[in-house]
Design an enzyme around this catalytic site. Sequence first.
Site, PDB file in Angstrom:
ATOM      1  N   ASN A 127      35.691  13.264 -13.525  1.00 22.15           N
ATOM      2  CA  ASN A 127      36.763  12.974 -14.491  1.00 22.15           C
ATOM      3  C   ASN A 127      36.586  13.800 -15.766  1.00 22.15           C
ATOM      4  OD1 ASN A 127      37.870  11.126 -12.800  1.00 22.15           O
ATOM      5  ND2 ASN A 127      37.726   9.380 -14.213  1.00 22.15           N
ATOM      6  N   GLU A 128      35.327  13.922 -16.201  1.00 17.45           N
ATOM      7  CA  GLU A 128      35.057  14.629 -17.449  1.00 17.45           C
ATOM      8  C   GLU A 128      35.448  16.103 -17.331  1.00 17.45           C
ATOM      9  OE1 GLU A 128      33.051  12.454 -15.946  1.00 17.45           O
ATOM     10  OE2 GLU A 128      33.272  10.832 -17.412  1.00 17.45           O
ATOM     11  N   GLY A 159      28.427  24.677   0.546  1.00 12.06           N
ATOM     12  CA  GLY A 159      27.145  24.713  -0.166  1.00 12.06           C
ATOM     13  C   GLY A 159      27.314  25.210  -1.591  1.00 12.06           C
ATOM     14  N   SER A 198      27.192  22.723  -4.808  1.00 13.23           N
ATOM     15  CA  SER A 198      26.378  21.945  -5.760  1.00 13.23           C
ATOM     16  C   SER A 198      24.882  22.050  -5.453  1.00 13.23           C
ATOM     17  CB  SER A 198      26.769  20.466  -5.720  1.00 13.23           C
ATOM     18  OG  SER A 198      28.079  20.308  -6.169  1.00 13.23           O
ATOM     19  N   GLU A 228      41.257  23.489  -2.890  1.00  7.43           N
ATOM     20  CA  GLU A 228      40.828  22.102  -2.738  1.00  7.43           C
ATOM     21  C   GLU A 228      41.736  21.200  -3.566  1.00  7.43           C
ATOM     22  OE1 GLU A 228      36.780  21.411  -3.900  1.00  7.43           O
ATOM     23  OE2 GLU A 228      36.761  19.394  -3.034  1.00  7.43           O
TER      24      GLU A 228
END
Lengths: 381, 351
Positions: free
Chosen positions: A363-364, A125, A127, A240
Amino acid sequence: MNFSDTAELADFRKKAGNWLNHVLKDFPEVSEESERESQARNWQDCLNQGGWLGISWSQGYGGRGLTELHTAVFNEECILRHAPTPIGLIGILLAGPTILSHGTEEQKREYLPKILSGEDIWCQGFSEPDTGSDLAGLQTRAVATLDGWRINGQKVWTSSGHIANKCLLLARTKSGKSRHHGISYFLADTAHFDVRPLKMINGDAEFNEMFIDNVFVPKNSLLGELNEGWVVAMTTLMVERSSVAFNLQVWARQILDRLLGLVIEKNLQDDQYVLDRLGAFESEVDAIRIGAIRGASSLAAGQTPGPEASALKLQWANSVQEISRFCLEIGGPIFQRSAINDQNFWMHKYLRARGHSIEGGTNEIQKSILAERVLNLPKSR
Amino acid sequence: MQAILTNEQKMMIDSVAGMSASGVEAAMTILKENEWPEEPDNILFDEWSSLGLKDFDSKSETGLVDAILVVYTLAKNITPNRFTSHLAAIQVISAAGLLPSVNFNGEMRYCLAVDEEDSEPLGPYDACLKGDKIFGKKKSIMHGREADVNVVILDNDKVVLTRPGIISSVTNFDILNPVVDITYEGSQFIEISDGAHAGLLRAIVILAAELCGIARGAVDLAANYANIRHQFGRQIGGFQGVAHQLADAFVAAETAWSLTLFAAWALDTNLAEAKKAIHEAKAKASEAAVFAAERALQVYGGLGMTLEAPPHIFLRRALAGSSQFGGVHWHRCKIAREILKSRSDITNLAK
């Protein structure tokens, strides 16, 4: 410089391979979402009984006390054989290692064995609707009571949320100037969360939104220090990135294998354009594997995981997206005959792959990490 | 799995980095005054002349991985040197089993003659032997003017060592690696042997490592500039439009470097997949070097378009290296044919 397994790892790989060959006969590939779930549950049982879960965790908590390289090798052998994913993947991959490094002895004894047995299924939990990439801006609040906290807020993009009973939950326990200070990390029960599945563009319902309305969590569910949950969260994100690195190359290898079959089936072996693309894809997928080996080697040599994992993640997302788009390109209109809930393999893969450049840090975000931490450029946010 | 550098290798990199610290300035001096620096060539030829020959020379303690670390480090600072092309030529000689005829005291310099007007990198070539004499024209030979011995690649896997033929000057875009064309009108060979393909593969890895160094060097150059150049009141490196293209270039450079390290290791270890790995390394390194140099030029803005600023030097070397010994497309097709072949081998075996 040595890219091959040590004798001991090679032996471990062989044993793992033999065991997998034996048990995987009972686990054929399934495409229906409902079947996938029951199979994932059975697969976790099978892995746990075989002693193949928590390979790098200490024996006291149900693990085998081996290294991260052993885990990487086992995962690689699994994915190469198209083995299913265990139902408690997020617990095994993220919750376990985070609790191992920040949990109290009591928490470790309470949670770790249940992660391996599959009794507890975890979700993450982190985002929220208004805070995606900008994690530190999270709005979910935990207000202290006498014996714990009352939590209010909303989480989103929660993989496994619909099957989980436990949640790695970030909430704000203190407001102030510093956005990173004042966040706390809870090991929460999801029984009273309102979980609603979100359907993805390929028809799957992999992730969810969770509404948390005045849900109580007890005192002993706090992981790490009060208000210092950001540090704990960074462990989860680092774990991760590094533990997933090894799986990335095999996932990319699987789709590239399919493309190779497609090229032969469509008799395109002499088409210069196809050969050019195939050569580029093969190089990229090999490079991801080599990069993962380099990363795992420096970890094993005692170096801390660096931002290089961001480079691998970027490469992987890019390669899988390009390969799956190219499959559609050579497949022609026939490959697009697909309805929303259809399991048309190529369309399904292509659409799922669009998420690779968003999930686990866009990606950013990855590029900004590289720019700041490798190239020493100023913060660009 | 211990894919990390040894302490000896780290020390070697440090020592080469020291020698090449003023590489960019030296390159600019060549451009402005056409003056070729004596260092670090002298020291490199004196001390590292048999670099990377562990398989072939019992005296050498270093393998191809060591060789590419040196080449990569030199290229990162775009250090002008004739040593890299010499090293590539030596690799071919070693693979052909001709080391006994080589003088390693640093006085003799070698160059590699491969490409022709319309030839593919691995032939067929027009140049050929008639008796013990060589006839034909080899093109774009790096540092061919300074070489004492030419290592000429011919058909049927032949490597020939010969005295220089007739040298014609060529104006080349890549100022750091002056090239010449050499015509052989009956030059007699000194030595001949099989092993051209095996040798070329080793030389290609050397070139790939150089391109990886160029790629990473261009990224670092531009990142440094982006840290000191200000616009709108802040460092331009703080704009994502600038930062992210350098991150892209970094990823390309790292990808290429992983492939090149693996290729060198695979060759040193005599692995079956070495050949595919070399094609992958060269294809990706070529692509990364040109991409990174172009990004560096863009980040330098208008200054990047002038001869005053260094990005164009990286770009020149990147373009030249990427087209040498097979371009991106050629290597990619080789990779694809290789994997299609092993797939059909497996299928046939199953039948």
